[in-house]
Design an enzyme around this catalytic site. Structure first.
Site, PDB file in Angstrom:
ATOM      1  CB  SER A   1     -22.962 -10.186  57.345  1.00 61.46           C
ATOM      2  OG  SER A   1     -22.553  -8.872  57.096  1.00 61.46           O
TER       3      SER A   1
ATOM      4  CE  LYS B   1     -23.441 -12.436  52.285  1.00 61.83           C
ATOM      5  NZ  LYS B   1     -22.951 -12.047  53.638  1.00 61.83           N
TER       6      LYS B   1
ATOM      7  CB  SER C   1     -23.898  -8.438  53.689  1.00 61.18           C
ATOM      8  OG  SER C   1     -23.020  -9.485  54.088  1.00 61.18           O
TER       9      SER C   1
END
Length: 603
Positions: free
Chosen positions: A318, A222, A294
């Site tokens: 997330s 990420k 996210s």
């Protein structure tokens, strides 16, 4: 010159009475006697410094009361307004000056959250890790079959030199380039870096220097994990050219394990939902909807077989949400187990980093490599991991909330998972929580997030973000400036009370089985720091695309007739630092569900 405490109290009390009966602040100032020399040894007192900041009136307080939902009397407002600039306005000097102090982004608050309550056990006392010993078999001829293989299998092929890391890396790089235009899950492709790491892994393995099950395995991070010399953008327009000088602690640990970084994957800007400066990351199972956020990029890339595994992060859902949406396994570790040094901060007391994989055992292999304290993260702690892929789970007590299983967001898939427990010789146990306003805890999230990105809010850099809706960070961070500090402390106290309730529940059960997106438990378990694992449990049909964003009548979501078939996951929550037990239960369920190997169409 400052007045003595005695003089301040004597004249101040008269002044306050005068204000209460209608004397204006200006008249009050004229009525005060001239300052006298302070009495030697007199202590300082509130309200004796210079007046600072803009003028305020009782009307200012009357309007502000609506924001924090308190009510003062007219007399109380008058006193507060007349004394605000002397009593409290000065506490903002750190930000407003004249003696401004800049707080570096890496500076953590002095107070820190500790997941384990005093006197409570803190997980296993010793490390134990036994992976499955099944035969990996022959390497498939179809490259897609190789790409979708779990790390448990990929690692055996690489260890036995049936498959080179370089070939596997080339497979994933080609898939990333081919499918990213559909998914928008890649922010930076690290081709040269990846091939260099892969070739090094092959040389080491050929020389007998095998580092373990992640050696030579391509992964995606990420894009809030710092990578030396490689852009780390946080998904935000104003960080597009940000290039760190040092790797995040998790990246260093994966490098030490011999893993191969092939891509920096998308996240919703500043870790909110699934829209970043390159667009919206899409769900491989349903390209008309976002991947959820996210950790949208890690979820989409893992589900589509573009990486061996990924690292995501969670503050309030997330990892859980994109894992559920994209049909992958997401392991959210106990708060403090995995260090966040070199990772973007959203909330110091809530952020967690964890693996997103295509199988339960894969997630434990990755967790084993990235666990442990790091000096750069004041909340990280030393911990032990006890995991046995072949452990007997007979007799384990699995808690569930009866009402939650009967209503949305629970589905027949959730109820089928609950019904499966006796077949696996586990014991379902009804549990309950008090009917408290758990969403009040989110004051902590909003306040810490607004503090982490204060400068971007005050200098209006947030105006550059693609999404400017009322439920996006720019507006929420601005609104958070008006949250009450007193209520923040009270929310923190409620957090301890909730943690005590979770400790009570885990004195009765070994794990919890919950609908993945149940708001209360997402909020509770993220604030108490309990670990969770989300696994694909079946499929449901949807007649409308799903979204993390508040409904927008101007942009309705796509509808489907006939409905579309998409994966659905359930979530297990474990005791603090007992991810090994979560993994053992998860493996048993995964084997019984028989749905982990199905792939999204067209990928």
């Amino acid at each position: 010159m400052a007045k003595s405490r005695r003089e301040f109290l004597t004249h101040g009390s008269v002044g306050l009475v005068g204000t209460a009966v209608g004397i204006s602040g200006e008249m009050l100032a004229h009525a005060q006697p001239r300052p006298q020399e302070p009495t030697p040894g007199a202590p300082p007192a509130f309200g004796t410094g210079p007046a600072v900041g803009p003028e305020v009136t009782p009307a200012t307080f009357a309007e502000a009361e609506k924001l924090v939902q308190v009510q003062l009397t007219g007399a109380e407002r008058a006193v507060a307004a007349a004394s605000w600039r002397v009593n409290l306005a000065s506490v903002y000097e750190r930000r407003t000056g004249p003696r401004k102090v800049t707080l570096d982004a890496t500076l953590a608050p002095w107070s820190r959250y500790v997941s384990v309550l005093p006197g409570q056990p803190a997980g296993p006392q010793h490390d134990q890790f036994f992976r499955s010993q099944t035969d990996a078999g022959a390497v498939p001829s179809d490259e897609a079959d190789i790409a979708y293989a779990p790390v448990t299998q990929l690692s055996r092929w690489i260890e036995q030199r049936k498959l080179s890391s370089e070939r596997l890396t080339q497979i994933y790089l080609a898939r990333l380039e081919r499918f990213d235009p559909k998914l928008r899950c890649v922010i930076t492709l690290t081709r040269g870096h990846a091939l260099q790491q892969a070739r090094r892994a092959d040389r080491e393995i050929a020389a007998g220097e095998y580092r373990g099950p992640l050696h030579g395995i391509p992964w995606g991070g990420k894009d809030l994990l710092d990578t030396a010399g490689i852009p780390t953008t946080y998904g935000a327009e104003f960080y597009r050219n940000r290039i760190p000088k040092e790797d995040a602690a998790v990246v260093k640990r994966l490098n030490e394990a011999g893993a191969v970084l092939v891509a920096k994957l998308s996240l919703g800007a500043l870790a909110l939902n699934d829209i970043w400066f390159g667009g919206q990351t899409m769900n491989p199972w349903l390209l008309e909807e976002g991947a959820s956020g996210s950790s949208a990029g890690p979820g989409a890339a893992t589900a589509a077989g573009l990486v061996g595994f990924a690292i995501g992060s969670e503050t309030g859902g997330s990892i859980v949400s994109p894992s559920m949406r994209c049909g992958v396994c997401g392991l959210r570790p106990t708060f403090g187990r995995v260090p966040r040094t070199g990772a973007m901060t959203l909330c110091w007391s809530l952020d967690k980093l964890g693996p997103m994989t295509r199988s339960v055992e894969d997630s434990l292999l990755v967790l084993n490599a990235i666990s442990g304290a790091d000096a750069g993260d004041t909340s990280s702690v030393s911990s032990h991991l006890s995991f046995d892929a072949n452990a007997n789970i007979k007799g384990l007590r699995v808690g569930y909330f009866p009402r939650w299983m009967k209503e949305s967001p629970a589905t027949d898939v959730d109820r089928a998972a609950l019904a499966m427990l006796p077949k696996l010789r586990m014991v379902p146990v009804e549990v309950a929580l008090p009917d408290w306003p758990y969403q009040s805890l989110n004051l902590i999230l909003f306040a810490e997030g607004a503090a982490a990105f204060e400068e971007l809010t005050l200098n209006h850099s947030l105006d550059q973000l693609k999404v400017q809706t009322p439920d996006a960070w720019p507006n929420l961070f601005r609104q958070a400036r008006f949250l009450s500090a007193v209520d923040f402390v009270q929310a923190d106290r409620l957090r301890r009370k909730v943690a005590q309730e979770m400790a009570r529940i885990f004195s009765e059960v070994d794990v919890l089985l919950v609908p993945s997106l149940r708001d209360e438990m997402l909020t509770i378990s993220n604030h108490t720091g309990h670990p969770s694992i989300t696994i694909r449990a079946g499929f449901v049909e949807v007649s409308e695309a799903r979204s993390d964003w508040a409904p927008d009548p101007q942009h309705p979501l796509p509808k489907f007739s006939p409905p579309r078939r998409v994966p659905h996951g359930v979530t297990l929550i474990g005791r603090l630092f007992e991810e090994g037990t979560l993994g053992q239960v998860g493996i048993a369920l995964e084997r019984e569900f028989h749905v982990a190997n199905e792939r999204p169409p067209s990928f």
